[in-house]
Design an enzyme around this catalytic site. Structure first.
Site, mmCIF file in Angstrom:
data_model
loop_
_atom_site.group_PDB
_atom_site.id
_atom_site.type_symbol
_atom_site.label_atom_id
_atom_site.label_comp_id
_atom_site.label_asym_id
_atom_site.label_seq_id
_atom_site.Cartn_x
_atom_site.Cartn_y
_atom_site.Cartn_z
ATOM 1 N N GLU A 1 38.658 12.426 21.645
ATOM 2 C CA GLU A 1 39.092 13.729 22.176
ATOM 3 C C GLU A 1 40.533 14.026 21.776
ATOM 4 O OE1 GLU A 1 37.565 16.011 24.262
ATOM 5 O OE2 GLU A 1 35.798 14.941 24.985
ATOM 6 N N SER B 1 31.652 17.133 32.416
ATOM 7 C CA SER B 1 31.850 16.123 31.364
ATOM 8 C C SER B 1 30.650 15.914 30.449
ATOM 9 C CB SER B 1 32.266 14.785 31.979
ATOM 10 O OG SER B 1 33.506 14.919 32.545
ATOM 11 N N ASP C 1 36.951 10.876 32.602
ATOM 12 C CA ASP C 1 35.563 11.258 32.328
ATOM 13 C C ASP C 1 34.813 10.162 31.594
ATOM 14 O OD1 ASP C 1 36.705 13.535 33.304
ATOM 15 O OD2 ASP C 1 36.611 14.659 31.428
ATOM 16 N N ALA D 1 30.989 23.265 31.898
ATOM 17 C CA ALA D 1 30.958 23.482 33.350
ATOM 18 C C ALA D 1 31.899 22.543 34.091
ATOM 19 C CB ALA D 1 29.537 23.290 33.867
ATOM 20 N N SER E 1 30.830 16.435 27.345
ATOM 21 C CA SER E 1 31.336 15.811 26.124
ATOM 22 C C SER E 1 31.600 14.318 26.313
ATOM 23 C CB SER E 1 32.566 16.537 25.581
ATOM 24 O OG SER E 1 33.519 16.714 26.575
HETATM 25 C C1 GLA Z 1 39.209 17.128 32.332
HETATM 26 C C2 GLA Z 1 39.776 15.966 31.529
HETATM 27 C C3 GLA Z 1 40.079 14.784 32.442
HETATM 28 C C4 GLA Z 1 40.925 15.210 33.642
HETATM 29 C C5 GLA Z 1 40.327 16.448 34.304
HETATM 30 C C6 GLA Z 1 41.196 16.997 35.391
HETATM 31 O O1 GLA Z 1 37.956 16.784 32.841
HETATM 32 O O2 GLA Z 1 38.866 15.576 30.531
HETATM 33 O O3 GLA Z 1 40.714 13.761 31.716
HETATM 34 O O4 GLA Z 1 42.245 15.423 33.268
HETATM 35 O O5 GLA Z 1 40.079 17.491 33.374
HETATM 36 O O6 GLA Z 1 41.289 16.104 36.428
#
Ligand code: GLA
Length: 390
Positions: free
Chosen positions: A171, A137, A183, A134, A139
């Site tokens: 990641e 974050s 994140d 969604a 993960s």
């Molecule tokens: C995802 C990535 C982040 C960032 C955002 C966009 O969440 O994990 O590192 O790049 O997209 O801002």
């Protein structure tokens, strides 16, 4: 040891993790720890360009109950996943094509043992309430919760910034998503009640309180997104190409004036990508200042422009996200702000809503979104919470 959480749902999650641990491993867990998901108020697709982001940690997260083992095995029970159990040895970590969730544990531990060689295995039970896919974050909160668990189990000398870098490495090098640092860093270092302006170039940050009269209002469009599958990595490559064109390490080093002056020599699509990043950095910095002054009119404009830029220049929105933003913006006017949040290609919109207007905004979404787009919206009323390592 076990952490106390402000929200009741967290203590319910904590209890559940403990109970599940006893069922799975026939003993009491040595500890329970927690790491939050996040929402980004402004500054998207800027982190991997050494730019600025303004996220907050939210009261949805991942809980892990854990105990040490004498051997090098890691046994994981993931309560919220279809195939729930996975077991591997720290001596032999390899990518799992079938059980994708296990790669977050494996990647994180592979990156962790590079720096902390003397850890042993663990029994882990994982449960959480960050909606998956969604853009909130799930993960990163999983990775940071794993790191918190291991750092407590083995008394590691691990601070929040190092933990975030390890999560990002998992990641980038293992899962295959070239994400930035936002994140993981906010999940580790968020401050309760605050948003964080993070400078992704040197990882310095500044917290700003979210004004007490505002509510963090998040709507999931329920268009599923997958960063690895999506065009995320391509966007990153495009940004890097423009940085290379200017002979600098990242787009952070390029000004809008420089970019415009060289417009004719840059592919039009790449030009738009870079224009988004450079203008978005300025909006994130301006929004921090506006937040500190409770200057809603400025925040409102910045969020509006950010969404338009992600839609038109960076091309990562969907018609559902655009529709949600439009219907919420109509109600809020200059009294609040709304935009898509995170990586895009589906996922959520975030709104800063005066608390007195929350019901009104909720009604508009509930009465219109499904009618227009045939998908049920999920609404999350959030608070800004504390990161796992703060
Ligand atoms: C995802 C990535 C982040 C960032 C955002 C966009 O969440 O994990 O590192 O790049 O997209 O801002």
């Amino acid at each position: 040891m076990a952490q106390l959480f402000p929200e009741q749902q967290h203590s319910a999650q904590q209890k559940l993790a403990q109970q599940l641990f006893e069922q799975q491993f026939q003993r009491v867990a040595e500890l329970v720890c927690y790491a939050p998901g996040r929402v980004n108020l402004i500054g998207d697709h800027t982190d991997y360009n050494d730019g600025f982001v303004l996220p907050t940690a939210i009261n949805y997260g991942t809980t892990i109950a854990a105990s040490t083992r004498e051997d090098n095995l890691v046994k994981v029970y993931a309560h919220d996943c279809d195939q729930q159990t996975n077991e591997f040895s720290l001596n032999e970590i390899s990518f799992d094509q079938q059980m994708m969730w296990s790669n977050y544990v494996k990647g994180t531990l592979q990156a962790l043992i590079k720096k902390h060689h003397d850890i042993k295995g663990a029994n882990l039970v994982v449960t959480g309430n960050v909606p998956q896919g969604a853009g909130l974050s799930s993960s990163a909160s999983f990775e940071i919760a794993i790191l918190k668990a291991f750092s407590q189990l083995y008394q590691l000398d691990l601070d929040g910034i190092s933990a975030a870098l390890i999560g990002q490495q998992a990641e980038n090098d293992f899962v295959g998503c070239n994400c930035g640092i936002m994140d993981q860093l906010i999940s580790a270092m968020g401050q309760q009640g605050h948003a964080m302006l993070l400078d992704c170039k040197d990882l310095s940050f500044e917290d700003a309180p979210i004004p007490a009269n505002l509510t963090l209002f998040i709507v999931n469009s329920n268009v599923k997104r997958g960063l690895v599958d999506s065009e995320y990595n391509l966007r990153r490559e495009q940004c890097e190409q423009v940085a290379e064109h200017f002979g600098v390490s990242a787009l952070r080093e390029v000004s809008l004036t420089q970019l415009n002056a060289d417009k004719e020599h840059i592919d039009p699509e790449l030009f738009k990508r870079a224009r988004h990043v450079i203008s978005e950095n300025a909006r994130a910095v301006a929004t921090l200042k506006a937040l500190k002054n409770n200057d809603m009119a400025t925040i409102s404009v910045a969020m509006k422009e950010s969404h338009a830029s992600l839609r038109d220049d960076f091309e990562v929105t969907t018609k559902e996200l655009d529709g949600l933003v439009e219907m919420i913006a109509k109600v809020l006017g200059a009294k609040g702000g709304v935009r898509m949040t995170g990586g895009g290609f589906g996922g959520c919109v975030v709104a800063l809503v005066p608390t007195t207007m929350v019901e009104q905004v909720k009604d508009v979404v509930e009465n219109n979104y499904e009618k227009e787009f045939g998908l049920k919206p999920s609404i999350y009323i959030c608070t800004a919470t504390q990161g796992a390592f703060r």
